[in-house]
Write a protein that holds these residues in place. Structure first.
Motif, mmCIF file in Angstrom:
data_model
loop_
_atom_site.group_PDB
_atom_site.id
_atom_site.type_symbol
_atom_site.label_atom_id
_atom_site.label_comp_id
_atom_site.label_asym_id
_atom_site.label_seq_id
_atom_site.Cartn_x
_atom_site.Cartn_y
_atom_site.Cartn_z
ATOM 1 N N VAL B 13 0.852 -1.210 0.000
ATOM 2 C CA VAL B 13 0.000 0.000 0.000
ATOM 3 C C VAL B 13 0.883 1.253 0.000
ATOM 4 O O VAL B 13 0.627 2.223 -0.730
ATOM 5 N N ALA B 14 1.952 1.201 0.807
ATOM 6 C CA ALA B 14 2.862 2.353 0.879
ATOM 7 C C ALA B 14 3.524 2.610 -0.480
ATOM 8 O O ALA B 14 3.676 3.764 -0.896
ATOM 9 N N PHE B 15 3.896 1.543 -1.167
ATOM 10 C CA PHE B 15 4.511 1.708 -2.492
ATOM 11 C C PHE B 15 3.519 2.327 -3.483
ATOM 12 O O PHE B 15 3.902 3.163 -4.311
ATOM 13 N N VAL B 16 2.263 1.906 -3.405
ATOM 14 C CA VAL B 16 1.246 2.464 -4.327
ATOM 15 C C VAL B 16 1.066 3.966 -4.065
ATOM 16 O O VAL B 16 1.039 4.778 -5.000
ATOM 17 N N ILE B 17 0.990 4.339 -2.767
ATOM 18 C CA ILE B 17 0.852 5.759 -2.410
ATOM 19 C C ILE B 17 2.069 6.536 -2.924
ATOM 20 O O ILE B 17 1.943 7.624 -3.497
ATOM 21 N N THR B 18 3.249 5.953 -2.738
ATOM 22 C CA THR B 18 4.482 6.636 -3.167
ATOM 23 C C THR B 18 4.519 6.787 -4.689
ATOM 24 O O THR B 18 4.950 7.825 -5.209
ATOM 25 N N ALA B 19 4.048 5.746 -5.397
ATOM 26 C CA ALA B 19 4.022 5.817 -6.861
ATOM 27 C C ALA B 19 3.076 6.925 -7.325
ATOM 28 O O ALA B 19 3.400 7.688 -8.246
ATOM 29 N N TYR B 28 -2.068 16.792 -1.728
ATOM 30 C CA TYR B 28 -2.754 15.650 -1.114
ATOM 31 C C TYR B 28 -1.919 14.372 -1.240
ATOM 32 O O TYR B 28 -1.836 13.575 -0.308
ATOM 33 N N GLN B 29 -1.277 14.214 -2.406
ATOM 34 C CA GLN B 29 -0.403 13.057 -2.592
ATOM 35 C C GLN B 29 0.805 13.155 -1.650
ATOM 36 O O GLN B 29 1.253 12.150 -1.102
ATOM 37 N N MET B 30 1.310 14.386 -1.485
ATOM 38 C CA MET B 30 2.456 14.566 -0.588
ATOM 39 C C MET B 30 2.062 14.238 0.851
ATOM 40 O O MET B 30 2.802 13.570 1.578
ATOM 41 N N ALA B 31 0.874 14.707 1.251
ATOM 42 C CA ALA B 31 0.404 14.419 2.615
ATOM 43 C C ALA B 31 0.206 12.914 2.800
ATOM 44 O O ALA B 31 0.564 12.360 3.846
ATOM 45 N N ALA B 32 -0.331 12.243 1.781
ATOM 46 C CA ALA B 32 -0.529 10.798 1.880
ATOM 47 C C ALA B 32 0.819 10.091 2.020
ATOM 48 O O ALA B 32 0.968 9.155 2.812
ATOM 49 N N PHE B 33 1.808 10.568 1.282
ATOM 50 C CA PHE B 33 3.139 9.969 1.379
ATOM 51 C C PHE B 33 3.757 10.232 2.754
ATOM 52 O O PHE B 33 4.248 9.310 3.408
ATOM 53 N N VAL B 34 3.704 11.495 3.186
ATOM 54 C CA VAL B 34 4.362 11.866 4.444
ATOM 55 C C VAL B 34 3.669 11.230 5.654
ATOM 56 O O VAL B 34 4.317 10.665 6.533
ATOM 57 N N PHE B 35 2.339 11.306 5.678
ATOM 58 C CA PHE B 35 1.620 10.910 6.899
ATOM 59 C C PHE B 35 1.106 9.471 6.887
ATOM 60 O O PHE B 35 0.752 8.945 7.936
ATOM 61 N N PHE B 36 1.033 8.831 5.720
ATOM 62 C CA PHE B 36 0.534 7.441 5.680
ATOM 63 C C PHE B 36 1.579 6.457 5.146
ATOM 64 O O PHE B 36 1.823 5.425 5.769
ATOM 65 N N ALA B 37 2.183 6.782 3.996
ATOM 66 C CA ALA B 37 3.109 5.821 3.384
ATOM 67 C C ALA B 37 4.337 5.594 4.262
ATOM 68 O O ALA B 37 4.750 4.440 4.450
ATOM 69 N N GLN B 38 4.893 6.669 4.803
ATOM 70 C CA GLN B 38 6.113 6.492 5.613
ATOM 71 C C GLN B 38 5.852 5.651 6.865
ATOM 72 O O GLN B 38 6.617 4.725 7.140
ATOM 73 N N PRO B 39 4.772 5.930 7.618
ATOM 74 C CA PRO B 39 4.480 5.030 8.752
ATOM 75 C C PRO B 39 4.203 3.591 8.307
ATOM 76 O O PRO B 39 4.592 2.646 9.010
#
Lengths: 226, 62
Positions: B13-19, B28-39
């Motif tokens: 899931v984190a890889f998909v968000i990062t992609a 919004y994509q940056m926030a998803a990466f910073v606050f969801f993908a990294q954790p």
């Protein structure tokens, strides 16, 4: 192609590779891999269990760590451009005004005269942006959280004090700067930012009123057609 | 070390968000990466480390 674009492409490629590896690892039942299964890696042949453990290491640790490093570099480098600032609509009035050849704001005069060739927002706000110290980075994350959760009101307000260092790093010591006697008179106050450059040189961006929804200038500044 | 399904799911899931973030780096994509993908990456790495630790314990290596 700029460096930030290269890192963006690399991030995308690593993410796709990682996603494929994760799907592969998720489908493996490590307890059911035949002990006599061998996998050839070209330069060596390893057991099936060892291969899938290496695969898990790559999918869950090595590739994520590399992706995070590259993506974070992209995050820090990618926010330098004007377009990066303009992606958040609350910044659009500043960018529209800066790019308006008729505007007399300080930002617009710097832009149309080419005094700052690129990354114009970042050059004047570099002590404040993501490239600053830890506090600045935390501020950037706070802005991101506030913007994406819509927990802000327009017009946005600048917190803290705009440091004159952002102006002086280019202007101080130049012949034009030293030719103005009052710059020497107030040098100390300029250095500690107790006197703003804007006091004499005019506003940098549209006023808070102009950036408030409902103001006659607001539709033009946010790019709405009349 | 029977299954890595949960860590793999988190990392996937984190890889998909990062992609998505790499494809279109909006706020919004940056926030998803910073606050969801990294954790999620951290959770995946912790899950992987836990399974490796359990595996080594079961083999009496640790």
């Amino acid at each position: 192609m700029e460096v930030a674009d290269v890192f963006r492409l690399l991030t995308g490629a690593l993410s796709l590779l990682g996603a494929v590896l994760c799907v592969w690892v998720a489908r493996v039942n490590f307890g059911r891999i035949p002990e006599d299964r061998k996998v050839s890696l070209g330069v060596a042949t390893v057991s099936g269990v060892a291969f899938f453990k290496l695969l898990a290491l790559a999918a869950l640790f090595a590739v994520p760590a590399t992706t995070l490093a590259v993506a974070n570099y992209h995050t820090i480098e990618g926010v330098h451009g004007v377009d990066a600032c303009n992606r958040c609509h609350v910044m659009t009035p500043m960018v529209t005004d800066m790019r308006d050849p008729e505007s007399q704001s300080l930002a617009a005069r710097h832009f149309k005269n080419g005094w700052i060739p690129k990354d114009q927002c970042f050059q004047c706000h570099s002590d404040y942006g993501l490239a600053g110290d830890l506090h600045a980075k935390m501020e950037g994350y706070r802005h991101l959280a506030r913007y994406t959760s819509a927990t802000y009101t327009e017009p946005i307000k600048f917190r803290g004090v705009f440091r004159n260092d952002n102006c002086l790093k280019c202007h101080e010591g130049t012949p034009k700067f030293t030719a103005v006697p009052s710059h020497s008179t107030v040098r100390g106050r300029l250095a500690d930012s107790s006197l703003s450059c804007l006091n004499c040189h005019g506003r940098a961006h549209p006023t808070r009123d102009q950036r408030t929804p409902g103001h006659p200038d607001y539709p033009r500044l946010v790019g709405e057609k009349p | 070390m029977n299954s890595m399904r949960l860590p793999a799911l988190a990392a996937g899931v984190a890889f998909v968000i990062t992609a998505l973030y790499a494809l279109d780096p909006g706020p919004y994509q940056m926030a998803a990466f910073v606050f969801f993908a990294q954790p999620l990456f951290a959770i995946a790495a912790a899950g992987y480390a836990y399974r490796v630790w359990k595996d080594l314990r079961s083999r009496k290596v640790l």
